[in-house]
Design a protein around this motif. Structure first.
Motif, short mmCIF file in Angstrom:
data_model
loop_
_atom_site.label_atom_id
_atom_site.label_comp_id
_atom_site.label_asym_id
_atom_site.label_seq_id
_atom_site.Cartn_x
_atom_site.Cartn_y
_atom_site.Cartn_z
N TYR A 349 -26.31 -4.36 -19.60
CA TYR A 349 -25.59 -4.36 -18.33
C TYR A 349 -24.22 -5.02 -18.40
CZ TYR A 349 -30.05 -2.81 -16.46
OH TYR A 349 -31.20 -2.10 -16.21
N GLY A 350 -23.80 -5.43 -19.57
CA GLY A 350 -22.46 -5.97 -19.73
C GLY A 350 -22.31 -7.43 -19.33
N SER A 351 -23.41 -8.15 -19.21
CA SER A 351 -23.32 -9.58 -18.94
C SER A 351 -23.58 -10.35 -20.24
CB SER A 351 -24.33 -9.98 -17.86
OG SER A 351 -25.57 -9.36 -18.07
N SER A 352 -23.56 -11.67 -20.18
CA SER A 352 -23.74 -12.47 -21.41
C SER A 352 -24.82 -13.52 -21.20
CB SER A 352 -22.45 -13.19 -21.79
OG SER A 352 -21.37 -12.31 -21.73
N LEU A 353 -25.45 -13.88 -22.30
CA LEU A 353 -26.48 -14.93 -22.27
C LEU A 353 -26.04 -16.07 -23.17
CD1 LEU A 353 -29.47 -15.76 -21.52
CD2 LEU A 353 -30.09 -14.78 -23.73
N VAL A 354 -26.19 -17.29 -22.66
CA VAL A 354 -25.87 -18.46 -23.46
C VAL A 354 -27.08 -19.39 -23.45
CG1 VAL A 354 -24.46 -20.54 -23.60
CG2 VAL A 354 -23.39 -18.35 -23.11
N LYS A 355 -27.46 -19.89 -24.63
CA LYS A 355 -28.54 -20.87 -24.68
C LYS A 355 -27.92 -22.25 -24.82
CE LYS A 355 -31.74 -17.81 -26.98
NZ LYS A 355 -32.05 -17.41 -28.34
N ALA A 356 -28.27 -23.13 -23.90
CA ALA A 356 -27.78 -24.50 -24.01
C ALA A 356 -28.44 -25.13 -25.23
CB ALA A 356 -28.12 -25.29 -22.76
N GLY A 357 -27.78 -26.04 -25.87
CA GLY A 357 -28.29 -26.65 -27.10
C GLY A 357 -29.66 -27.27 -26.88
N ARG A 358 -30.44 -27.31 -27.94
CA ARG A 358 -31.80 -27.81 -27.84
C ARG A 358 -31.84 -29.26 -27.37
NH1 ARG A 358 -35.63 -27.38 -33.02
NH2 ARG A 358 -34.65 -25.33 -33.11
N PHE A 359 -30.81 -30.00 -27.70
CA PHE A 359 -30.82 -31.42 -27.35
C PHE A 359 -30.02 -31.73 -26.08
CE2 PHE A 359 -31.57 -31.04 -31.90
CZ PHE A 359 -32.85 -31.55 -31.91
N TYR A 360 -29.59 -30.68 -25.38
CA TYR A 360 -28.88 -30.94 -24.13
C TYR A 360 -29.88 -31.34 -23.06
CZ TYR A 360 -26.39 -30.35 -19.82
OH TYR A 360 -25.87 -30.58 -18.58
N PRO A 361 -29.74 -32.56 -22.47
CA PRO A 361 -30.76 -33.05 -21.53
C PRO A 361 -30.56 -32.49 -20.12
CG PRO A 361 -29.14 -34.76 -21.96
CD PRO A 361 -28.69 -33.54 -22.70
N SER A 362 -30.85 -31.21 -19.90
CA SER A 362 -30.57 -30.60 -18.59
C SER A 362 -31.41 -31.22 -17.47
CB SER A 362 -30.80 -29.09 -18.66
OG SER A 362 -32.13 -28.80 -18.99
N SER A 363 -32.62 -31.67 -17.80
CA SER A 363 -33.47 -32.25 -16.75
C SER A 363 -33.11 -33.70 -16.46
CB SER A 363 -34.94 -32.19 -17.17
OG SER A 363 -35.33 -30.88 -17.36
N LYS A 364 -32.67 -34.42 -17.48
CA LYS A 364 -32.45 -35.86 -17.32
C LYS A 364 -31.05 -36.19 -16.81
CE LYS A 364 -35.56 -37.06 -21.09
NZ LYS A 364 -35.49 -37.33 -22.53
N THR A 365 -30.14 -35.21 -16.81
CA THR A 365 -28.77 -35.49 -16.39
C THR A 365 -28.63 -35.30 -14.88
OG1 THR A 365 -28.05 -34.60 -18.52
CG2 THR A 365 -26.35 -34.88 -16.84
N CYS A 366 -27.88 -36.20 -14.24
CA CYS A 366 -27.62 -36.07 -12.82
C CYS A 366 -26.52 -35.01 -12.63
CB CYS A 366 -27.16 -37.41 -12.24
SG CYS A 366 -26.54 -37.25 -10.55
N SER A 367 -26.80 -34.01 -11.79
CA SER A 367 -25.83 -32.92 -11.64
C SER A 367 -24.63 -33.34 -10.79
CB SER A 367 -26.52 -31.70 -11.02
OG SER A 367 -27.02 -32.02 -9.75
N GLN A 368 -24.71 -34.54 -10.19
CA GLN A 368 -23.59 -34.99 -9.36
C GLN A 368 -22.65 -35.94 -10.11
OE1 GLN A 368 -24.02 -35.41 -5.00
NE2 GLN A 368 -23.80 -37.60 -5.41
N CYS A 369 -23.24 -36.94 -10.83
CA CYS A 369 -22.37 -37.92 -11.49
C CYS A 369 -22.50 -37.91 -13.01
CB CYS A 369 -22.63 -39.32 -10.94
SG CYS A 369 -24.21 -40.00 -11.49
N GLN A 370 -23.35 -37.03 -13.56
CA GLN A 370 -23.52 -36.85 -15.01
C GLN A 370 -24.20 -38.03 -15.72
OE1 GLN A 370 -22.75 -33.72 -15.84
NE2 GLN A 370 -22.01 -33.59 -13.74
N THR A 371 -24.75 -38.99 -14.95
CA THR A 371 -25.49 -40.07 -15.58
C THR A 371 -26.77 -39.49 -16.19
OG1 THR A 371 -24.68 -41.56 -13.89
CG2 THR A 371 -26.55 -42.33 -15.19
N VAL A 372 -27.10 -39.92 -17.42
CA VAL A 372 -28.30 -39.39 -18.07
C VAL A 372 -29.40 -40.43 -18.02
CG1 VAL A 372 -29.24 -38.41 -20.19
CG2 VAL A 372 -26.86 -37.99 -19.59
N LYS A 373 -30.56 -40.05 -17.50
CA LYS A 373 -31.69 -40.97 -17.47
C LYS A 373 -32.29 -41.06 -18.86
CE LYS A 373 -33.58 -40.05 -12.85
NZ LYS A 373 -33.70 -41.35 -12.19
#
Ligand SMILES: [Zn+2]
Length: 446
Positions: A349-373
């Motif tokens: 369909y002409g879109s793209s897929l990107v996989k975030a790095g295995r060690f990127y803490p998407s769950s532990k990072t605050c989406s507002q201030c970027q502090t990582v738990k």
């Protein structure tokens, strides 16, 4: 710049190989015939490997003794070399060879040729003899398999196989002439039989769109897919469907019944009552897998059509979570399937897929201030940030972070010269294990 614009507006036709796999229920006679094909393939593989090995060993001894060995005296390892070798020796080695279809030996020579080529290239160890063990597989050439209707496959020398699920989608492709069967592999594993068709399908592939609409996807257990845009909008919410919960009870019941009956053990034939119970387990399994697959297809198609850039996490970390419930089992399987479908549908369909790095803490990072738990317990469904006070659904917080990773990634990619093709890369991480393998698995799809 001109070339980039051209690239974004042009489309091309591509032949993609897709796999269509179906569970089926062979009759006892068909089981015997199929096992004979599987065993015949293994026998031919081992016999040919033996001939090649002996020939090479003998030549080495001659060479070590100082003799000049001409190149022609080495047995070749090409598919046709091995087919010729088999034709020359089959009568003395396997007088019964005519009992199996020619696919059997074609399969053996192809497998052995590939194994020897991989060894020559240095990507694999020298092939070893295949042990006789329960189960196994054999690949049938396209001339040996035919779909008679949406529930039956005719395999030459074996007869008509009845599939559990409808083969309608594949059948239609073949009827319309938009698909062509390349081969079909029949596998027996723990008494369960499947047939997987490798099909060449013609597709119009649009050029990759510029990444304007970005979505990050977090996958979870109770909410299967949570999607968010980089500015924090909650745009996708796919719950784990209820029918899977009822299926779990049905499956547990069917498995309990089967476990009380005489199953297959070494030297002991399974009872007829076990076979009945086993078929029941298989059917529930197939049903669950089917409805699950439909849901994944719906979601991935929607995403690939409506978004330009889709960011998912590398799922290996989640897969390692220990939990043995069916919901978990399904989630495990569907997460992998989800990414796999996105991989090819984004191309369609002409879109793209990107996989975030295995060690990127998407769950532990605050989406507002970027502090990582440092730690985030799995039971905590709400993300609360001590630094800025943000309180947000855990999955949504992760999805927003992933979407922002995509945004950051495209900014840096576009900044380098307008070529937007992030579908091939992994952000801030090493290659995905699937990409590292030499053999790309066929895609399973609509
Ligand atoms: Zn915060």
């Amino acid at each position: 710049m001109t070339t980039a614009i051209l690239e974004l507006t042009s489309t091309s036709t591509a032949t993609v190989t897709q796999a269509y796999a179906y569970a089926f229920d062979p009759t006892p006679e068909q089981v015997n015939l199929l096992r004979s094909h599987i065993g015949g393939s293994r026998f031919a593989y081992n016999a040919l490997l033996g001939l090649v090995k002996t020939n090479w060993d003998e030549n080495r001894v001659r060479k070590d003794a100082g003799e000049e060995v001409p190149k022609e005296e080495y047995l070749g390892t090409g598919h046709f070399d091995l087919l010729y070798l088999w034709a020359k020796h089959r009568d003395e080695l396997a007088p019964w060879w005519g009992e199996n279809g020619s696919s059997t030996y074609n399969d053996a020579t192809q497998r052995l040729s590939r194994a020897l080529t991989n060894w020559k290239k240095g990507t694999a160890k020298f092939p070893t003899f295949k042990k006789r063990q329960p189960g196994g597989s054999v690949r049938f050439t396209n001339t040996a398999v035919r779909l008679t209707d949406s529930h039956h496959v005719r395999v030459s020398r074996v007869g008509e196989l009845k599939t559990y699920e409808s083969t309608r989608k594949l059948y239609r492709h073949l009827e319309r002439g938009s698909g062509r069967i390349v081969a079909a592999t029949i596998t027996e594993r723990k008494g369960a039989w499947t047939i997987a068709f490798s099909v060449q399908v013609q597709r119009v592939v649009p050029a990759t769109r510029p990444p304007e609409r970005i979505i990050g996807i977090d996958v979870g257990l109770s909410t299967l897919y949570t999607g968010a845009t980089p500015d924090g909008n909650h745009v996708l919410d796919v719950k784990n469907p209820h029918h899977l919960v009822t299926a779990e009870k049905r499956l547990a019941h069917a498995q309990r019944v089967a476990s009380r009956r005489q199953g297959p053990r070494k030297g002991v034939a399974p009872s007829n009552r076990w076979k009945l119970a086993h078929v029941r387990v298989q059917k529930v399994h197939a049903g669950v897998a089917n409805s699950c697959r439909n849901l994944i297809h719906e979601t991935t198609t929607l995403l690939a059509k409506n978004y330009d850039l889709i960011v998912v996490e590398d799922l290996n970390v989640k897969v390692m979570m220990k939990n043995h419930s069916l919901a978990k089992h399904i989630a495990d399987a569907s997460w992998g399937e989800f990414t796999r479908q996105l991989e090819y549908k984004t191309k369609w369909y002409g879109s793209s897929l990107v996989k975030a790095g295995r060690f990127y803490p998407s769950s532990k990072t605050c989406s507002q201030c970027q502090t990582v738990k440092a730690k985030l317990s799995l039971e905590l469904r709400t993300y609360h940030c001590e630094a800025c006070g943000l309180t947000l659904d855990r999955d949504l917080n992760a999805a927003v972070n992933l979407a922002r990773q995509g945004l950051a990634g495209t900014n840096s990619v576009t900044g380098r010269g307008g070529e937007v093709r992030p579908s091939q890369q992994t952000l801030a991480g090493e290659a995905h294990p699937d990409e590292a393998s030499t053999e790309t698995p066929p895609e399973v799809g609509a």
